[in-house]
Design a protein around this motif. Structure first.
Motif, mmCIF file in Angstrom:
data_model
loop_
_atom_site.group_PDB
_atom_site.id
_atom_site.type_symbol
_atom_site.label_atom_id
_atom_site.label_comp_id
_atom_site.label_asym_id
_atom_site.label_seq_id
_atom_site.Cartn_x
_atom_site.Cartn_y
_atom_site.Cartn_z
ATOM 1 N N LEU A 43 7.841 34.380 -67.951
ATOM 2 C CA LEU A 43 8.071 35.416 -66.947
ATOM 3 C C LEU A 43 7.972 36.804 -67.569
ATOM 4 O O LEU A 43 7.339 37.712 -67.019
ATOM 5 C CB LEU A 43 9.445 35.212 -66.317
ATOM 6 C CG LEU A 43 9.864 36.218 -65.243
ATOM 7 C CD1 LEU A 43 8.928 36.130 -64.047
ATOM 8 C CD2 LEU A 43 11.305 35.976 -64.815
ATOM 9 N N LEU A 44 8.588 36.972 -68.727
ATOM 10 C CA LEU A 44 8.589 38.270 -69.400
ATOM 11 C C LEU A 44 7.166 38.720 -69.744
ATOM 12 O O LEU A 44 6.776 39.861 -69.519
ATOM 13 C CB LEU A 44 9.456 38.185 -70.659
ATOM 14 C CG LEU A 44 9.685 39.436 -71.503
ATOM 15 C CD1 LEU A 44 11.053 39.367 -72.178
ATOM 16 C CD2 LEU A 44 8.616 39.600 -72.582
ATOM 17 N N LEU A 45 6.358 37.803 -70.280
ATOM 18 C CA LEU A 45 5.004 38.147 -70.710
ATOM 19 C C LEU A 45 4.086 38.390 -69.517
ATOM 20 O O LEU A 45 3.242 39.293 -69.551
ATOM 21 C CB LEU A 45 4.443 37.034 -71.601
ATOM 22 C CG LEU A 45 5.166 36.818 -72.930
ATOM 23 C CD1 LEU A 45 4.589 35.612 -73.669
ATOM 24 C CD2 LEU A 45 5.080 38.060 -73.809
ATOM 25 N N LYS A 46 4.238 37.590 -68.460
ATOM 26 C CA LYS A 46 3.397 37.792 -67.274
ATOM 27 C C LYS A 46 3.712 39.118 -66.595
ATOM 28 O O LYS A 46 2.803 39.838 -66.148
ATOM 29 C CB LYS A 46 3.603 36.634 -66.294
ATOM 30 C CG LYS A 46 2.836 35.372 -66.667
ATOM 31 C CD LYS A 46 2.943 34.329 -65.566
ATOM 32 C CE LYS A 46 2.092 33.098 -65.899
ATOM 33 N NZ LYS A 46 2.179 32.069 -64.848
ATOM 34 N N ALA A 47 5.002 39.473 -66.520
ATOM 35 C CA ALA A 47 5.380 40.749 -65.897
ATOM 36 C C ALA A 47 4.816 41.920 -66.685
ATOM 37 O O ALA A 47 4.318 42.895 -66.111
ATOM 38 C CB ALA A 47 6.905 40.850 -65.817
ATOM 39 N N ALA A 48 4.869 41.839 -68.016
ATOM 40 C CA ALA A 48 4.321 42.904 -68.848
ATOM 41 C C ALA A 48 2.811 43.026 -68.659
ATOM 42 O O ALA A 48 2.257 44.126 -68.593
ATOM 43 C CB ALA A 48 4.661 42.638 -70.319
ATOM 44 N N SER A 49 2.126 41.875 -68.548
ATOM 45 C CA SER A 49 0.687 41.889 -68.355
ATOM 46 C C SER A 49 0.303 42.500 -67.010
ATOM 47 O O SER A 49 -0.652 43.290 -66.911
ATOM 48 C CB SER A 49 0.136 40.463 -68.461
ATOM 49 O OG SER A 49 -1.247 40.417 -68.206
ATOM 50 N N MET A 50 1.060 42.156 -65.953
ATOM 51 C CA MET A 50 0.776 42.685 -64.621
ATOM 52 C C MET A 50 0.986 44.193 -64.557
ATOM 53 O O MET A 50 0.317 44.897 -63.797
ATOM 54 C CB MET A 50 1.646 41.981 -63.582
ATOM 55 C CG MET A 50 1.311 40.501 -63.397
ATOM 56 S SD MET A 50 2.508 39.629 -62.363
ATOM 57 C CE MET A 50 2.235 40.417 -60.787
ATOM 58 N N GLN A 51 1.912 44.707 -65.359
ATOM 59 C CA GLN A 51 2.203 46.144 -65.357
ATOM 60 C C GLN A 51 1.453 46.886 -66.457
ATOM 61 O O GLN A 51 1.657 48.087 -66.640
ATOM 62 C CB GLN A 51 3.706 46.358 -65.515
ATOM 63 C CG GLN A 51 4.526 45.766 -64.383
ATOM 64 C CD GLN A 51 6.022 45.854 -64.664
ATOM 65 O OE1 GLN A 51 6.590 46.931 -64.798
ATOM 66 N NE2 GLN A 51 6.672 44.697 -64.755
#
Length: 341
Positions: A43-51
């Motif tokens: 979740l942490l890595l996907k959120a960073a990638s999306m932003q």
């Protein structure tokens, strides 16, 4: 040594290095065990990638051998960024840390193993670097010294520690996410062994896999090490990879049914026989077995406490009744005459 021998040795060395590298999964989907931590990291890595930003700083805490270094590599791989690796003991001055931080490229992942062992001056420099991506460098000495600010490229710090309690609160609070790694259960360890055995070109049946999984102290690193020793035993003795070969190999290497090794038994036998079951202090115990106190506290004790052979009290370490039964020693209470109980 002949040229052919040297060539053969180099081939074997490269094969072992390739095996070590292949053992480490490159993505969270390949990582076995720690389902809660995997979900949180994903979740942490996907959120960073999306932003389109660097992921938050990550602290990985837990006993040795559970995959902290592997997870740091996965964070870099999943983020598509390079990885810089260092360790706490190697950073003994603020200048050491400044040299590392100032050379980071944007988005790079900095992994510091045993981060609790960094020098205090380096820790204090890290506070500002983690929050504002900036450090202050002192130029000159005495009354003429001046502080020069140096901007850093945005980076993600992944810290690993086996002793999270030794981290100062200001440093711990600057990590955006703290993952606590737990010991593995036998099913997950069996999956680790099943994945590693073909890489060693070694065939092991289900009973043999289960036997190793039950003796590796809930730790994947130990599972892979025991697998290699069983492979070596089968190769030398020409035996099949079955449960009989596993038991004979592990008996040769002093690993018993609970996974206790020589040092574990030395600690427990010292407490049981020399100190009457305890309590005994850590420093006294370390001297008695000829081992560093930190090794006993961080490597030996967690497993012994987890399986119920040892308890920690304010007065020291004490053996449990289960420990007396496992080692076949009568406790003081059991040896009393019935009319005195």
């Amino acid at each position: 040594m002949s040229e052919n021998d040297l060539t053969s040795s180099n081939v074997l060395s490269e094969a072992e290095l390739a095996f070590e590298g292949a053992l480490r999964p490159s993505s969270l989907s390949e990582f076995v065990g720690q389902p809660k931590v995997r979900g949180q990291l994903e979740l942490l890595l996907k959120a960073a990638s999306m932003q389109n930003r660097t992921p938050d700083h990550i602290l990985l805490a837990g006993p040795p051998g559970l995959g902290k270094t592997t997870l740091a590599m996965i964070v870099a791989h999943e983020s598509g960024q390079p990885l810089r690796m260092s360790s706490g003991p190697a950073i003994q001055h603020a200048g050491d840390l400044a040299a590392v931080l100032s050379s980071l490229v944007p988005g790079e992942v900095l992994f510091i193993d045993e981060i609790h062992r960094m020098a205090r001056s380096a820790e204090e420099m890290l506070y500002l670097a983690m929050e504002d991506f900036r450090i202050d460098i002192m130029v000159g000495k005495g009354a003429g010294a001046t502080s020069v600010p140096l901007d850093l490229a945005p980076f993600t710090l992944v810290g690993a520690t086996t002793r999270s309690g030794l981290l100062p609160n200001p440093l711990r609070d600057r990590f955006g996410f703290t993952a606590h790694l737990e010991f593995y259960d036998d099913d997950d360890l069996a999956k680790v062994i099943e994945r590693a055995a073909p890489m060693l070109d070694f065939s092991l049946d289900g009973e043999g896999i289960a036997e190793i999984a039950g003796r590796c102290r809930g730790t994947p690193r130990i599972a892979n090490r025991l697998l290699r020793r069983v492979r070596d035993y089968s190769l030398v003795h020409g035996t099949a990879g079955d449960v009989t070969a596993v038991r004979e190999a592990l008996r040769l290497y002093d690993v018993d049914e609970l996974g206790l090794d020589r040092l574990d038994r030395a600690v427990m036998n010292t407490i049981l026989t020399r100190f009457g079951g305890g309590p005994v202090g850590l420093s006294t115990l370390a001297v008695s077995v000829g081992e560093e106190g930190e090794t006993i506290e961080s490597v030996v004790e967690p497993f012994l406490v987890r399986i119920g052979l040892l308890t920690r009290t304010p007065r020291g370490r004490m053996a449990t009744q289960l420990a007396y039964r496992h080692f076949g020693i009568a406790s003081a209470q059991e040896s009393l005459p019935l009319d005195t109980l």
